[in-house]
Design a protein around this motif. Structure first.
Motif, PDB file in Angstrom:
ATOM      1  N   GLY A 154       0.829  -1.207   0.000  1.00  9.79           N
ATOM      2  CA  GLY A 154       0.000   0.000   0.000  1.00  9.79           C
ATOM      3  C   GLY A 154       0.862   1.255   0.000  1.00  9.79           C
ATOM      4  N   THR A 155       1.924   1.246   0.797  1.00 11.50           N
ATOM      5  CA  THR A 155       2.846   2.395   0.838  1.00 11.50           C
ATOM      6  C   THR A 155       3.516   2.585  -0.531  1.00 11.50           C
ATOM      7  OG1 THR A 155       3.256   1.912   3.159  1.00 11.50           O
ATOM      8  CG2 THR A 155       4.842   3.360   2.070  1.00 11.50           C
ATOM      9  N   LEU A 156       3.963   1.476  -1.114  1.00 15.19           N
ATOM     10  CA  LEU A 156       4.617   1.575  -2.432  1.00 15.19           C
ATOM     11  C   LEU A 156       3.640   2.106  -3.485  1.00 15.19           C
ATOM     12  CD1 LEU A 156       6.662  -1.774  -2.477  1.00 15.19           C
ATOM     13  CD2 LEU A 156       7.609   0.545  -2.300  1.00 15.19           C
ATOM     14  N   LEU A 157       2.375   1.678  -3.381  1.00 15.28           N
ATOM     15  CA  LEU A 157       1.392   2.140  -4.378  1.00 15.28           C
ATOM     16  C   LEU A 157       1.178   3.648  -4.298  1.00 15.28           C
ATOM     17  CD1 LEU A 157      -1.404  -0.560  -4.630  1.00 15.28           C
ATOM     18  CD2 LEU A 157       0.294   0.093  -6.350  1.00 15.28           C
ATOM     19  N   GLY A 158       1.280   4.211  -3.087  1.00  8.45           N
ATOM     20  CA  GLY A 158       1.234   5.671  -2.954  1.00  8.45           C
ATOM     21  C   GLY A 158       2.351   6.299  -3.781  1.00  8.45           C
ATOM     22  N   GLY A 159       3.526   5.676  -3.735  1.00  6.69           N
ATOM     23  CA  GLY A 159       4.660   6.146  -4.541  1.00  6.69           C
ATOM     24  C   GLY A 159       4.395   6.011  -6.032  1.00  6.69           C
ATOM     25  N   PHE A 160       3.786   4.898  -6.436  1.00  8.38           N
ATOM     26  CA  PHE A 160       3.448   4.719  -7.857  1.00  8.38           C
ATOM     27  C   PHE A 160       2.478   5.811  -8.305  1.00  8.38           C
ATOM     28  CE2 PHE A 160       5.172   0.852  -9.747  1.00  8.38           C
ATOM     29  CZ  PHE A 160       5.731   0.223  -8.653  1.00  8.38           C
ATOM     30  N   LEU A 164       3.086   8.664 -11.200  1.00  7.65           N
ATOM     31  CA  LEU A 164       2.226   8.766 -12.391  1.00  7.65           C
ATOM     32  C   LEU A 164       1.450  10.076 -12.423  1.00  7.65           C
ATOM     33  CD1 LEU A 164       1.007   5.055 -12.342  1.00  7.65           C
ATOM     34  CD2 LEU A 164       2.223   6.128 -14.270  1.00  7.65           C
ATOM     35  N   GLY A 165       1.740  10.973 -11.470  1.00  2.56           N
ATOM     36  CA  GLY A 165       1.061  12.274 -11.452  1.00  2.56           C
ATOM     37  C   GLY A 165      -0.390  12.184 -11.006  1.00  2.56           C
ATOM     38  N   LEU A 166      -0.707  11.161 -10.205  1.00  8.32           N
ATOM     39  CA  LEU A 166      -2.081  10.940  -9.728  1.00  8.32           C
ATOM     40  C   LEU A 166      -2.175  11.357  -8.264  1.00  8.32           C
ATOM     41  CD1 LEU A 166      -2.412   7.304 -11.130  1.00  8.32           C
ATOM     42  CD2 LEU A 166      -3.595   9.325 -12.054  1.00  8.32           C
ATOM     43  N   PRO A 167      -3.406  11.562  -7.758  1.00  4.68           N
ATOM     44  CA  PRO A 167      -3.537  11.740  -6.316  1.00  4.68           C
ATOM     45  C   PRO A 167      -2.916  10.532  -5.604  1.00  4.68           C
ATOM     46  CG  PRO A 167      -5.647  12.087  -7.425  1.00  4.68           C
ATOM     47  CD  PRO A 167      -4.692  11.578  -8.472  1.00  4.68           C
ATOM     48  N   GLU A 168      -2.289  10.782  -4.477  1.00  6.58           N
ATOM     49  CA  GLU A 168      -1.521   9.727  -3.806  1.00  6.58           C
ATOM     50  C   GLU A 168      -2.373   8.514  -3.436  1.00  6.58           C
ATOM     51  OE1 GLU A 168       0.718  11.665  -0.829  1.00  6.58           O
ATOM     52  OE2 GLU A 168       2.026   9.958  -0.446  1.00  6.58           O
ATOM     53  N   ASP A 169      -3.675   8.736  -3.218  1.00  7.00           N
ATOM     54  CA  ASP A 169      -4.540   7.612  -2.823  1.00  7.00           C
ATOM     55  C   ASP A 169      -5.318   7.038  -4.023  1.00  7.00           C
ATOM     56  OD1 ASP A 169      -6.317   9.611  -3.395  1.00  7.00           O
ATOM     57  OD2 ASP A 169      -7.424   9.489  -1.501  1.00  7.00           O
ATOM     58  N   TRP A 170      -4.844   7.276  -5.229  1.00  6.18           N
ATOM     59  CA  TRP A 170      -5.588   6.866  -6.425  1.00  6.18           C
ATOM     60  C   TRP A 170      -5.862   5.352  -6.460  1.00  6.18           C
ATOM     61  CZ3 TRP A 170      -5.392   3.845 -10.863  1.00  6.18           C
ATOM     62  CH2 TRP A 170      -6.319   4.179 -11.871  1.00  6.18           C
TER      63      TRP A 170
END
Ligand SMILES: O=C(O)CCC(=O)C(=O)O
Ligand SMILES: [Fe+2]
Length: 329
Positions: A154-160, A164-170
């Motif tokens: 979940g933490t890594l996905l925030g980084g992804f 990708l220029g998306l909201p951090e919780d996308w």
């Protein structure tokens, strides 16, 4: 020089600037090779020791004891005997050799027994885990490891998302009922000559969103197909994980991020070359629709993939990897 970079991800637990700095490194790695090694991950070494020890103790048991918890398709959880699946078959190569490994696989813990989890599409992904009677710490160690690795994913996905220029919780609402798996993979030593074409794990891409892999230094390890089309050994660093993206992240990003082909090479004939690795395959909610992320397509760069569900893609891949094993046996 290796193409797989090392990224200290502790900044993902820091302030916004620190998180963006890590995210930029993740983005670059995923555009170039789709693999990176992480340090600063925060998973306790003691937990890693427990799950490795429990795994080795289990794999050392008699075949009969292990087969008592053999997986029952369409569930893919439980014991997977030596040479009973071929990852290269997941690419549609039905005749590819079976992998020279055995495995144990487990998934979501404590999922509620409600209509969402019981639906026909959901059921295989929430099939009960099958636990060996011993060692005593096996189930507690795996359940704790699953929970901690899911949090790290979940933490890594925030980084992804930031990369990708998306909201951090996308990604959050697409993974809040994720169907991830932990798989312990045991590759025995190979003292005897093996059949031509046989390998510890055939070339493949991973099926899900991202994979967090605990490796070890023994010979006969993980190799990745680099941009020059050469097989390259993925480095093993102490207290680190290898992270790679799977098909779903590649499809989400319209191939901006690459789901890179990899395999596990054979060891030399002599020596204690057995190898244990433990993979956390992060897989979004079974009903998450994977379609091109806004901003990853545009003029001259149309969306390349038909939308698919996470669960549907996984079942298709699992059944391919196994199908030929039963017809060829
Ligand atoms: O054991 C490894 O190092 C990698 C295994 C792998 O790529 C997989 O099971 O998908
Ligand atoms: Fe893999």
């Amino acid at each position: 020089m290796t193409s797989v970079p090392i990224i200290d991800v502790s900044g993902l637990r820091g302030d916004r600037a620190a998180r963006q700095a890590v995210a930029d490194q993740i983005g670059r790695a995923c555009e170039e090779i789709g693999f990176f090694c992480i340090t600063g991950h925060g998973i306790p070494q003691e937990l890693i020791r427990r799950v490795r020890e429990a795994s080795l103790a289990f794999f050392d048991r008699d075949e009969e004891e292990k087969r008592a918890i053999e997986r029952q398709p369409p569930s893919y959880r439980g014991y997977i005997p030596l040479a009973s699946e071929g990852l290269a078959r997941s690419l549609g190569r039905a005749g590819a050799a079976a992998d020279l490994k055995e495995a144990f696989s487990m998934g979501p813990v404590g999922a509620p027994d409600d209509a969402y989890h019981r639906s026909a599409e959901a059921a295989p992904h929430f099939a009960p885990n099958r636990w060996p009677a011993s060692p005593a710490d096996f189930q507690p160690a795996f359940e704790a490891y699953y929970e901690q690795l899911a949090a790290l994913a979940g933490t890594l996905l925030g980084g992804f998302a930031l990369a990708l220029g998306l909201p951090e919780d996308w990604f959050a609402d697409k993974v809040d009922r994720h169907i991830s798996n932990v798989r312990a993979l045991h590759y025995p030593a190979q003292p005897e000559e093996i059949e031509p074409g046989q390998i510890r794990a055939g070339e493949h891409t991973d099926y899900g969103c991202l994979t967090i892999l605990l490796t070890e230094a023994n010979k006969g390890g993980l190799e990745v197909l680099n941009r020059r089309g050469e097989w390259e050994a993925v480095p093993h660093l102490p207290d680190s994980f290898v992270v790679n993206i799977g098909d779903l992240m590649a499809q989400w990003s319209n191939d901006r991020y690459v789901s890179t082909m990899h395999r596990v090479a054979n060891p030399p004939r002599s020596g204690n070359t057995r190898r244990l690795s433990i993979a956390f395959f992060h897989q979004p909610n079974h009903d998450a629709l994977i379609e091109c992320i806004p901003g990853c397509a545009g003029p001259g760069n149309p969306a390349r993939y038909e939308p698919i569900t996470s669960g549907g893609h996984r079942l298709m891949k699992v059944s391919r990897a196994n199908q030929a094993a039963t017809t060829m046996a």
